[in-house]
Structure formats: C-alpha cells, structure tokens
Motif scaffolding. Structure first.
Motif, PDB file in Angstrom:
ATOM      1  N   ALA A 209      26.534  -9.751 -54.695  1.00 39.50           N
ATOM      2  CA  ALA A 209      26.980  -9.641 -53.195  1.00 39.50           C
ATOM      3  C   ALA A 209      28.060  -8.624 -52.873  1.00 39.50           C
ATOM      4  O   ALA A 209      28.339  -8.021 -51.784  1.00 39.50           O
ATOM      5  CB  ALA A 209      28.008 -11.154 -52.788  1.00 39.50           C
ATOM      6  N   LEU A 210      28.324  -7.937 -54.026  1.00 36.14           N
ATOM      7  CA  LEU A 210      29.141  -6.732 -54.042  1.00 36.14           C
ATOM      8  C   LEU A 210      28.176  -5.573 -53.544  1.00 36.14           C
ATOM      9  O   LEU A 210      28.806  -4.837 -52.228  1.00 36.14           O
ATOM     10  CB  LEU A 210      29.746  -6.242 -55.459  1.00 36.14           C
ATOM     11  CG  LEU A 210      30.494  -4.789 -55.246  1.00 36.14           C
ATOM     12  CD1 LEU A 210      31.892  -5.057 -54.385  1.00 36.14           C
ATOM     13  CD2 LEU A 210      30.973  -4.447 -56.742  1.00 36.14           C
ATOM     14  N   TYR A 211      27.249  -5.471 -54.021  1.00 34.09           N
ATOM     15  CA  TYR A 211      26.425  -4.284 -53.471  1.00 34.09           C
ATOM     16  C   TYR A 211      26.031  -4.830 -52.054  1.00 34.09           C
ATOM     17  O   TYR A 211      25.890  -3.799 -50.874  1.00 34.09           O
ATOM     18  CB  TYR A 211      24.776  -4.532 -54.284  1.00 34.09           C
ATOM     19  CG  TYR A 211      24.754  -3.851 -55.537  1.00 34.09           C
ATOM     20  CD1 TYR A 211      25.024  -2.503 -55.705  1.00 34.09           C
ATOM     21  CD2 TYR A 211      24.702  -4.650 -56.686  1.00 34.09           C
ATOM     22  CE1 TYR A 211      24.749  -1.910 -56.959  1.00 34.09           C
ATOM     23  CE2 TYR A 211      24.637  -4.055 -58.023  1.00 34.09           C
ATOM     24  CZ  TYR A 211      24.846  -2.748 -58.072  1.00 34.09           C
ATOM     25  OH  TYR A 211      24.766  -2.282 -59.449  1.00 34.09           O
ATOM     26  N   ARG A 212      25.585  -6.095 -51.703  1.00 30.68           N
ATOM     27  CA  ARG A 212      25.026  -6.628 -50.449  1.00 30.68           C
ATOM     28  C   ARG A 212      26.241  -6.312 -49.329  1.00 30.68           C
ATOM     29  O   ARG A 212      25.978  -5.675 -48.355  1.00 30.68           O
ATOM     30  CB  ARG A 212      24.875  -8.053 -50.383  1.00 30.68           C
ATOM     31  CG  ARG A 212      24.254  -8.488 -49.066  1.00 30.68           C
ATOM     32  CD  ARG A 212      24.190  -9.987 -49.392  1.00 30.68           C
ATOM     33  NE  ARG A 212      25.427 -10.705 -49.480  1.00 30.68           N
ATOM     34  CZ  ARG A 212      25.752 -11.764 -49.935  1.00 30.68           C
ATOM     35  NH1 ARG A 212      24.687 -12.199 -50.625  1.00 30.68           N
ATOM     36  NH2 ARG A 212      26.917 -12.591 -49.850  1.00 30.68           N
ATOM     37  N   SER A 213      27.314  -6.447 -49.632  1.00 30.73           N
ATOM     38  CA  SER A 213      28.323  -6.499 -48.588  1.00 30.73           C
ATOM     39  C   SER A 213      28.912  -5.046 -48.419  1.00 30.73           C
ATOM     40  O   SER A 213      29.288  -4.702 -47.218  1.00 30.73           O
ATOM     41  CB  SER A 213      29.608  -7.448 -49.032  1.00 30.73           C
ATOM     42  OG  SER A 213      29.126  -8.625 -49.057  1.00 30.73           O
ATOM     43  N   LEU A 214      28.956  -4.232 -49.535  1.00 34.56           N
ATOM     44  CA  LEU A 214      29.186  -2.834 -49.404  1.00 34.56           C
ATOM     45  C   LEU A 214      28.304  -2.140 -48.243  1.00 34.56           C
ATOM     46  O   LEU A 214      28.720  -1.396 -47.352  1.00 34.56           O
ATOM     47  CB  LEU A 214      29.303  -2.266 -50.508  1.00 34.56           C
ATOM     48  CG  LEU A 214      30.413  -2.706 -51.398  1.00 34.56           C
ATOM     49  CD1 LEU A 214      30.473  -1.914 -52.977  1.00 34.56           C
ATOM     50  CD2 LEU A 214      31.615  -2.233 -50.777  1.00 34.56           C
ATOM     51  N   LEU A 215      27.010  -2.642 -48.322  1.00 32.63           N
ATOM     52  CA  LEU A 215      26.288  -1.756 -47.341  1.00 32.63           C
ATOM     53  C   LEU A 215      26.456  -2.573 -46.073  1.00 32.63           C
ATOM     54  O   LEU A 215      26.320  -1.897 -44.857  1.00 32.63           O
ATOM     55  CB  LEU A 215      24.694  -2.093 -47.777  1.00 32.63           C
ATOM     56  CG  LEU A 215      24.300  -0.762 -48.820  1.00 32.63           C
ATOM     57  CD1 LEU A 215      22.733  -0.805 -48.894  1.00 32.63           C
ATOM     58  CD2 LEU A 215      24.863   0.394 -48.719  1.00 32.63           C
ATOM     59  N   GLY A 216      26.742  -3.923 -45.907  1.00 33.29           N
ATOM     60  CA  GLY A 216      26.790  -4.596 -44.733  1.00 33.29           C
ATOM     61  C   GLY A 216      28.193  -4.052 -44.069  1.00 33.29           C
ATOM     62  O   GLY A 216      28.174  -4.070 -42.977  1.00 33.29           O
ATOM     63  N   PHE A 217      28.959  -3.502 -44.880  1.00 31.85           N
ATOM     64  CA  PHE A 217      30.161  -2.822 -44.226  1.00 31.85           C
ATOM     65  C   PHE A 217      29.830  -1.299 -43.671  1.00 31.85           C
ATOM     66  O   PHE A 217      30.316  -1.149 -42.705  1.00 31.85           O
ATOM     67  CB  PHE A 217      31.438  -2.913 -45.255  1.00 31.85           C
ATOM     68  CG  PHE A 217      32.509  -1.728 -44.964  1.00 31.85           C
ATOM     69  CD1 PHE A 217      33.370  -2.001 -43.994  1.00 31.85           C
ATOM     70  CD2 PHE A 217      32.708  -0.597 -45.719  1.00 31.85           C
ATOM     71  CE1 PHE A 217      34.399  -1.059 -43.669  1.00 31.85           C
ATOM     72  CE2 PHE A 217      33.669   0.512 -45.598  1.00 31.85           C
ATOM     73  CZ  PHE A 217      34.661  -0.058 -44.515  1.00 31.85           C
TER      74      PHE A 217
ATOM     75  N   VAL B  62      34.530  -8.204 -51.709  1.00 25.65           N
ATOM     76  CA  VAL B  62      35.752  -8.458 -52.802  1.00 25.65           C
ATOM     77  C   VAL B  62      35.881  -9.981 -52.959  1.00 25.65           C
ATOM     78  O   VAL B  62      35.993 -10.171 -54.227  1.00 25.65           O
ATOM     79  CB  VAL B  62      37.007  -7.701 -52.243  1.00 25.65           C
ATOM     80  CG1 VAL B  62      38.150  -7.939 -53.151  1.00 25.65           C
ATOM     81  CG2 VAL B  62      36.900  -6.275 -51.840  1.00 25.65           C
ATOM     82  N   GLY B  63      35.872 -10.712 -52.035  1.00 26.72           N
ATOM     83  CA  GLY B  63      36.236 -12.173 -52.461  1.00 26.72           C
ATOM     84  C   GLY B  63      35.426 -12.842 -53.541  1.00 26.72           C
ATOM     85  O   GLY B  63      36.098 -13.292 -54.212  1.00 26.72           O
ATOM     86  N   PRO B  64      34.131 -12.643 -53.134  1.00 31.35           N
ATOM     87  CA  PRO B  64      33.338 -13.387 -54.578  1.00 31.35           C
ATOM     88  C   PRO B  64      33.410 -12.713 -55.910  1.00 31.35           C
ATOM     89  O   PRO B  64      33.322 -13.689 -56.821  1.00 31.35           O
ATOM     90  CB  PRO B  64      31.910 -12.975 -53.927  1.00 31.35           C
ATOM     91  CG  PRO B  64      31.892 -12.790 -52.708  1.00 31.35           C
ATOM     92  CD  PRO B  64      33.221 -12.282 -52.254  1.00 31.35           C
TER      93      PRO B  64
END
Length: 446
Positions: free
Chosen positions: A380-388, A51-53
C-alpha cells in the motif's frame, strides 16, 4: 466480513468526493496559484493511506483486527468531520491527511481478515467483495458529491460522510468479531491460565520474548522488512501502485472533462462516474469467478496442492483489456465523441483493472497469510504514494498532451508492466517464495 466490507468503501469514497468541489474549495479557502496545490487537496488524503497501514497493519498483528479497526475508524471520523469546518488551506491539508491516515485501517486490515477467514479456494470471491471498496469508492464518491456541491455546499461532503461513518462505527461495536488466530489463541491461553492456575500453558504462536517493547518493535519494522527484502512484495507493490496512480490521475481530470469539454453541470457530470463503478462491479464478478475456477482446476491438476501462482493467469487477459479501455476513453474524449463512447472506454478500463487487482491482492494474501496485513501495508505504501503523486501533474500533462496521447502513454506504461509482472510470478514465483523467510514462516504456522 460484511461489516469490514462496509467500513472499507467509506474512506476511498471520501478520498475522491472532493474532486467536483475543488474549484469551490480553492475559492473559499484562498488556494490560488499553482494547480498542483489545488490537486493536492484531493491527493493528500491518499498520502495518509500510504502512512496509515504501515502502523495499523502491524498493530493488528499485535492487538488483533477489531481494536485497531475501530480505533482507526474513529480517528478517520474525527478528522473527516473537522475537514468540513476548515477555514484555511493549511487546516484542510492537515485534516485531509489525518483522516486518510485513519481511513487506511480497513484497507490495511481487510486482506488480513480474508486470510484469517477464508480457504484459498474461496478467497477470489471474498476478495472481489472486499476490493470493490478501495476501487469503486473513488469512482462513486464524485457522483454523489457532484449533486451536493450543486444543490447544497461543499462542506456537507464531509459532514454527510461523517454521519454515515458514525452509523457504521456504532454497528461495528455490535457486529465486528476478532478473526486473527494468534490473538484468539492468546486470549484463550490467558483465560485457561486463570481458570486452571497453570502458568505453563502456551499457544503455537507464543514467542520467547513477549515484552511489549519487543512485540511493538517487531510489528513496526515488519512492513519495512517486506519493502526491503521481499521481491514478490516489491513487484506486486509496483504494479498496484501503477493501477492506483492511473485511477487517481483520471479522477482528477474526469470532472473537468465533462463540465468544460462536454458542457455538463456538476451534478450530471458526476453520473459519468457510474461507468467506472459499473466496470469495477463487472470486473469483480467476472474476475472472482475466473480466479477461483482457475485456482481449483490447476490445484486438481497439481495433485490437490494449491499454489498462489494459480491466481495469476487472469492478469494476462485483464492487463490488455485495461489498455484497450484507456485508449478508447482517451481518443474518444479527445474528439468529443458522444458521451457513451468515453464512458464505455472507462468501463472497460475499470473491468480489466479490478480483475487484475483481485488476482494480485489474493496472491499476496495466499503467500503471506499470517502476515498478510503487514505485506499489504508494504504494498500500500507504493500504491498510495503514486496515488498521491500522479494527480499533482495531471492537469499539466493533459493540457500539454491532450486526452488522446496522455491516455495512450498511460496505456503503454500499463502494458509494459502489466504483462511482464504476471509472467515473472508464473515462472519465478515458487522459487522466490521458497527463498522468502516471511513466506516460509507464514506457511509453517498457518
């Protein structure tokens, strides 16, 4: 550049430092029942990264890199400190999410800073230094926190990182300098208007509508424009998401492998994270040089014209290397082979992953130089959602499939995405960039 590189690792490092402490945190804060809820204590930080970026990247293209970076770092510092005082699972989840939101600042802005400061021929090595933070931070964090949990208390994980972050925050006040061209030229134009009284002065980046509402609106929707209309950004985001998701999935189960299956203490088990960090370091040094050398050679053969696609060939090597590393790690861990063998597998995986990461991140910066922060925020949205999401089912997946088959499955998914993606870039990248309004716009006023 150096200060931004120091800022970058501390939030990814904080994201994973709680991994060895999850059993203690679950006990003290009464997080019982579902293993998914316990894993969320680790991964919800990465949701904040998603969300942040989306907010911080566009804001940096409005107010400049320095102000946004310092504000985001202060936001991270406050809520990371609060995490050490959490008394309930709700407080812990909220503080972790909000600190992740602020921690996404250097991640969102770093690629933009590289695009501001370095020529295309130099970005491979610069990207190597920068990318060590987002990828080695999650690997090094548990190594440190393992001894903290064993010798002191899990709350000191938050307090020690807050102290370190406070020092970096103070250094940033003295050493961080603005790099974003529109902000620098805008400041110069305003200064010249005051000095000369000529209100007609303007820069190449000025637009007809310069109201605050228009600027903020444009900036806030830009990452969603990338998500919805830019195929290159969508493909890159998907590949980066897979790499980040697999990394956090491994991190969630890595500590328990060494403690439960190999019988190591929390402190000693943390030393195995050195294998991931060493792999990333090797990948950054080897990958950066190969990327820059390949770029210069192909540029020379192309009559001195450099193209973003010249970054891509290394992925055709690094993706299979990552696959081999995952398979070696999985099956050696399955049969409890001597600790050096699974560590070697995770080293190979880290080396291949970071080399590929460098190539696609630099490709993104080369393609969308002026709007690199927004493009990276979208990816980063794609990346971090899967990281979550990936860590939430990690324990169940490994319990059902075992280390061998679970990591073989991840390796197969990495292969079927990691090889076609660069081939698409090489064959259709130029055409897709030519059709991209954002890429054309960035090129025209670069």
């Amino acid at each position: 550049m150096q200060t931004d590189s120091v800022l970058t690792p501390r939030s990814p490092l904080s994201s994973s430092m709680v991994a060895p402490a999850l059993p203690q945190i679950a006990r003290d804060l009464s997080i019982t029942g579902s293993p998914t809820l316990i894993s969320m204590t680790l991964s919800i930080f990465v949701l904040g990264f998603a969300v942040g970026p989306l907010l911080l990247g566009p804001l940096s293209e409005i107010y400049g890199r320095v102000r946004v970076l310092q504000a985001a770092n202060l936001f991270f510092l406050i809520f990371n400190l609060a995490g050490g005082f959490a008394q309930t699972k709700g407080q812990m989840m909220a503080f972790r999410f909000l600190s992740g939101f602020g921690g996404g600042g250097p991640i969102a802005l770093g690629g933009g800073v590289l695009g501001d400061m370095f020529l295309p021929e130099q970005r491979g090595l610069a990207q190597a230094l920068f990318s060590l933070g987002p990828l080695s931070g999650p690997a090094v964090g548990p190594m440190i926190s393992g001894f903290i949990v064993e010798k002191i208390d899990w709350r000191w994980i938050f307090w020690i990182t807050t102290i370190a972050d406070g020092i970096v925050q103070i250094l940033g006040l003295f050493f961080l300098r603005e790099t974003y061209a529109p902000k620098l030229l805008g400041d110069k134009v305003r200064r010249l208007r005051l000095e000369t009284g000529n209100t007609k002065l303007y820069s190449i980046y000025d637009r007809e509508d310069r109201s605050m509402r228009a600027i903020v609106t444009r900036g806030m929707i830009r990452p969603f424009v990338f998500l919805g209309t830019e195929p290159l950004c969508q493909i890159i985001g998907t590949y980066m998401a897979l790499m980040y998701g697999v990394l956090y999935l491994l991190l969630t189960t890595f500590a328990s492998l060494w403690v439960v299956d190999y019988g190591e203490s929390s402190g000693i088990s943390g030393l195995n994270y050195l294998a991931i960090g060493a792999g990333y370091t090797a990948g950054s040094q080897i990958g950066a040089r190969m990327i820059d050398v390949t770029y210069r050679r192909r540029k020379a053969k192309n009559n001195g014209v450099g193209l973003p696609e010249f970054r891509i060939p290394i992925i055709l090597v690094s993706a299979p290397v990552s696959v081999l590393g995952l398979i070696l790690y999985g099956w050696s861990a399955q049969f409890k082979v001597f600790w050096f063998v699974p560590d070697l597998g995770i080293f190979i995986y880290g080396m291949g992953t970071l080399s590929a990461w460098l190539a696609i991140q630099t490709y993104l910066v080369d393609t969308y130089t002026l709007y690199a922060a927004s493009a990276i925020a979208a990816a980063a949205l794609y990346r971090s959602l899967l990281g979550f999401a990936f860590p939430l089912f990690a324990n169940q997946m490994y319990a059902a499939m075992g280390q061998g088959w679970a990591n073989t499955m991840l390796a197969f998914i990495t292969l079927i995405i990691g090889v076609p993606a660069p081939l698409i870039f090489l064959k259709y990248g130029h055409t897709l960039r030519a059709r991209s309004p954002m890429a054309r716009k960035s090129k025209i006023i670069r």
